[in-house]
Design an enzyme around this catalytic site. Structure first.
Site, PDB file in Angstrom:
ATOM      1  N   ASN A  10       2.428 -47.811  -2.046  1.00 39.81           N
ATOM      2  CA  ASN A  10       3.558 -47.668  -1.136  1.00 39.81           C
ATOM      3  C   ASN A  10       4.120 -49.068  -0.878  1.00 39.81           C
ATOM      4  O   ASN A  10       3.529 -49.844  -0.147  1.00 39.81           O
ATOM      5  CB  ASN A  10       3.067 -47.018   0.168  1.00 39.81           C
ATOM      6  CG  ASN A  10       4.159 -46.905   1.204  1.00 39.81           C
ATOM      7  OD1 ASN A  10       5.322 -47.185   0.918  1.00 39.81           O
ATOM      8  ND2 ASN A  10       3.784 -46.494   2.403  1.00 39.81           N
ATOM      9  N   LYS A  12       6.687 -49.815   0.717  1.00 41.37           N
ATOM     10  CA  LYS A  12       7.374 -49.885   2.024  1.00 41.37           C
ATOM     11  C   LYS A  12       8.734 -50.570   1.817  1.00 41.37           C
ATOM     12  O   LYS A  12       9.309 -50.429   0.733  1.00 41.37           O
ATOM     13  CB  LYS A  12       6.487 -50.580   3.053  1.00 41.37           C
ATOM     14  CG  LYS A  12       5.094 -49.930   3.110  1.00 41.37           C
ATOM     15  CD  LYS A  12       4.262 -50.340   4.264  1.00 41.37           C
ATOM     16  CE  LYS A  12       2.911 -49.623   4.186  1.00 41.37           C
ATOM     17  NZ  LYS A  12       2.072 -49.888   5.340  1.00 41.37           N
ATOM     18  N   HIS A  95       4.384 -40.681   6.743  1.00 46.49           N
ATOM     19  CA  HIS A  95       3.686 -41.965   6.925  1.00 46.49           C
ATOM     20  C   HIS A  95       3.735 -42.344   8.408  1.00 46.49           C
ATOM     21  O   HIS A  95       4.733 -42.092   9.084  1.00 46.49           O
ATOM     22  CB  HIS A  95       4.351 -43.044   6.070  1.00 46.49           C
ATOM     23  CG  HIS A  95       3.525 -44.287   6.007  1.00 46.49           C
ATOM     24  ND1 HIS A  95       3.510 -45.208   7.031  1.00 46.49           N
ATOM     25  CD2 HIS A  95       2.632 -44.718   5.084  1.00 46.49           C
ATOM     26  CE1 HIS A  95       2.652 -46.165   6.716  1.00 46.49           C
ATOM     27  NE2 HIS A  95       2.109 -45.891   5.544  1.00 46.49           N
ATOM     28  N   GLU A  97       4.288 -45.010   9.834  1.00 49.20           N
ATOM     29  CA  GLU A  97       5.423 -45.855  10.240  1.00 49.20           C
ATOM     30  C   GLU A  97       6.654 -45.004  10.509  1.00 49.20           C
ATOM     31  O   GLU A  97       7.445 -45.309  11.396  1.00 49.20           O
ATOM     32  CB  GLU A  97       5.688 -46.926   9.165  1.00 49.20           C
ATOM     33  CG  GLU A  97       4.604 -47.999   9.206  1.00 49.20           C
ATOM     34  CD  GLU A  97       4.230 -48.607   7.876  1.00 49.20           C
ATOM     35  OE1 GLU A  97       4.981 -48.476   6.901  1.00 49.20           O
ATOM     36  OE2 GLU A  97       3.138 -49.222   7.813  1.00 49.20           O
ATOM     37  N   GLU A 167      -4.738 -42.064   6.774  1.00 46.94           N
ATOM     38  CA  GLU A 167      -4.471 -43.480   7.026  1.00 46.94           C
ATOM     39  C   GLU A 167      -4.620 -43.763   8.521  1.00 46.94           C
ATOM     40  O   GLU A 167      -3.674 -43.533   9.288  1.00 46.94           O
ATOM     41  CB  GLU A 167      -3.040 -43.836   6.596  1.00 46.94           C
ATOM     42  CG  GLU A 167      -2.770 -43.625   5.125  1.00 46.94           C
ATOM     43  CD  GLU A 167      -1.626 -44.510   4.637  1.00 46.94           C
ATOM     44  OE1 GLU A 167      -1.812 -45.161   3.606  1.00 46.94           O
ATOM     45  OE2 GLU A 167      -0.578 -44.576   5.291  1.00 46.94           O
ATOM     46  N   GLY A 173      -2.191 -52.428   7.358  1.00 41.48           N
ATOM     47  CA  GLY A 173      -1.585 -53.757   7.384  1.00 41.48           C
ATOM     48  C   GLY A 173      -2.303 -54.740   8.297  1.00 41.48           C
ATOM     49  O   GLY A 173      -1.790 -55.815   8.595  1.00 41.48           O
ATOM     50  N   SER A 213      -5.452 -51.072   4.524  1.00 38.40           N
ATOM     51  CA  SER A 213      -6.084 -52.339   4.114  1.00 38.40           C
ATOM     52  C   SER A 213      -7.015 -52.199   2.914  1.00 38.40           C
ATOM     53  O   SER A 213      -8.017 -52.914   2.814  1.00 38.40           O
ATOM     54  CB  SER A 213      -6.816 -52.988   5.299  1.00 38.40           C
ATOM     55  OG  SER A 213      -5.886 -53.300   6.322  1.00 38.40           O
TER      56      SER A 213
HETATM   57  O1  13P Z   1       0.269 -47.809   4.994  1.00 42.21           O
HETATM   58  C1  13P Z   1      -0.390 -47.999   3.997  1.00 42.21           C
HETATM   59  C2  13P Z   1      -0.091 -47.282   2.746  1.00 42.21           C
HETATM   60  O2  13P Z   1       0.798 -46.237   2.950  1.00 42.21           O
HETATM   61  C3  13P Z   1      -1.496 -48.974   3.982  1.00 42.21           C
HETATM   62  O3  13P Z   1      -0.951 -50.233   4.079  1.00 42.21           O
HETATM   63  P1  13P Z   1      -1.885 -51.509   3.808  1.00 42.21           P
HETATM   64  O4  13P Z   1      -2.613 -51.230   2.524  1.00 42.21           O
HETATM   65  O5  13P Z   1      -0.919 -52.652   3.721  1.00 42.21           O
HETATM   66  O6  13P Z   1      -2.816 -51.588   4.966  1.00 42.21           O
END
Ligand code: 13P
Length: 250
Positions: A10, A12, A95, A97, A167, A173, A213
């Site tokens: 992803n 983003k 997601h 976010e 997640e 992140g 992560s």
């Molecule tokens: O949100 C994520 C994947 O959709 C995970 O993000 P990170 O791997 O940057 O922690």
């Protein structure tokens, strides 16, 4: 049954034409485990660029989001039919976010998931708890509520088009990966829920990914767990170590 390992990248809201071409080139040239299904999800603007550059077998391109209405006055949105028309057969949905920053509720995510599947687009459907919810001992209850909203909208063969991504929001992140035990525990709870509320077959066959992560170092231990069927990777999917994550089982 054996579930095919699945790794999603992803991106983003990251990347440029040049950087996305370079990531795709890296995938095209790498030796990837042929037993792994891979999707990369660049920003919508670059979906077609990524598709046109991609030659690696077993790698597909995914959107990060899609709208549930077929067409019309929905400024800024993209429809399922438009994804299909552009040769895109996957989307991430729900997601955290989008849930937390853009206000998508469990019901909105479920409606989008149903619309995507009905339109022939498979879904990486995300769920997970906040730090406060985990510390309050509500992790499983939160994830089950998210699953229940999904199960209210999808049924039967729809589940063949869904990959679940767990997640935990506090691990995204942050560099703070869930321990192998924490991840396995929730994955097992998700599978049990699917068995109790959907069917034995769906519980057996649905891939449950871990996200938060994941990197080239921690992926191998996580991949060994019986209910962890792959990863949804953010930051590390933009780096060469994404290849190591895809090859976690080698
Ligand atoms: O949100 C994520 C994947 O959709 C995970 O993000 P990170 O791997 O940057 O922690």
């Amino acid at each position: 049954m054996a579930r095919k390992f699945f790794v999603g990248g992803n991106f983003k809201m990251n990347g440029t034409k040049e950087s996305i071409k370079s990531i795709v080139k890296g995938l095209n040239e790498a030796k990837l485990d042929s037993n792994v299904e891979v999707v990369i999800a660049p920003p919508a603007l670059y979906l077609q660029l990524a598709s046109s550059e991609l030659t690696a077998a077993n790698v597909e391109v995914s959107a990060q989001n899609v709208y549930d209405k077929p067409n019309g006055a929905y400024t800024g949105e993209i429809s399922v039919a438009q994804l299909k028309d552009s040769g895109i057969h996957w989307t991430i949905l729900g997601h955290s976010e989008r849930r937390t920053i853009l206000g998508e509720t469990d019901d909105v995510v479920a409606a989008k998931t149903k619309a995507a599947i009905d339109g022939g687009v498979s879904v990486v459907w995300c769920c997970g708890e906040s730090l406060e919810e985990r510390e309050g001992g509500r992790t499983v209850a939160v994830v089950e509520a998210q699953l229940a909203a999904l199960a209210a909208k999808v049924s039967g063969a729809d589940w063949n088009k869904i990959v679940v991504a767990y997640e935990p929001i506090w691990a995204i992140g942050t560099g703070k990966v869930a321990t192998v035990q924490q991840a396995q525990e929730v994955h097992e709870a998700i599978r049990k829920w699917l068995k109790a509320k959907v069917s034995d077959a769906v519980a057996d066959e649905t891939r449950i990914l871990y996200g938060g992560s994941v990197n080239g170092k921690n992926c191998k231990d996580l991949a060994k767990e019986k209910d962890i069927d792959g990863f949804l990777v953010g930051g590390a999917s933009l780096k060469p170590e994404f290849i190591d994550i895809i090859n976690s089982n080698l």
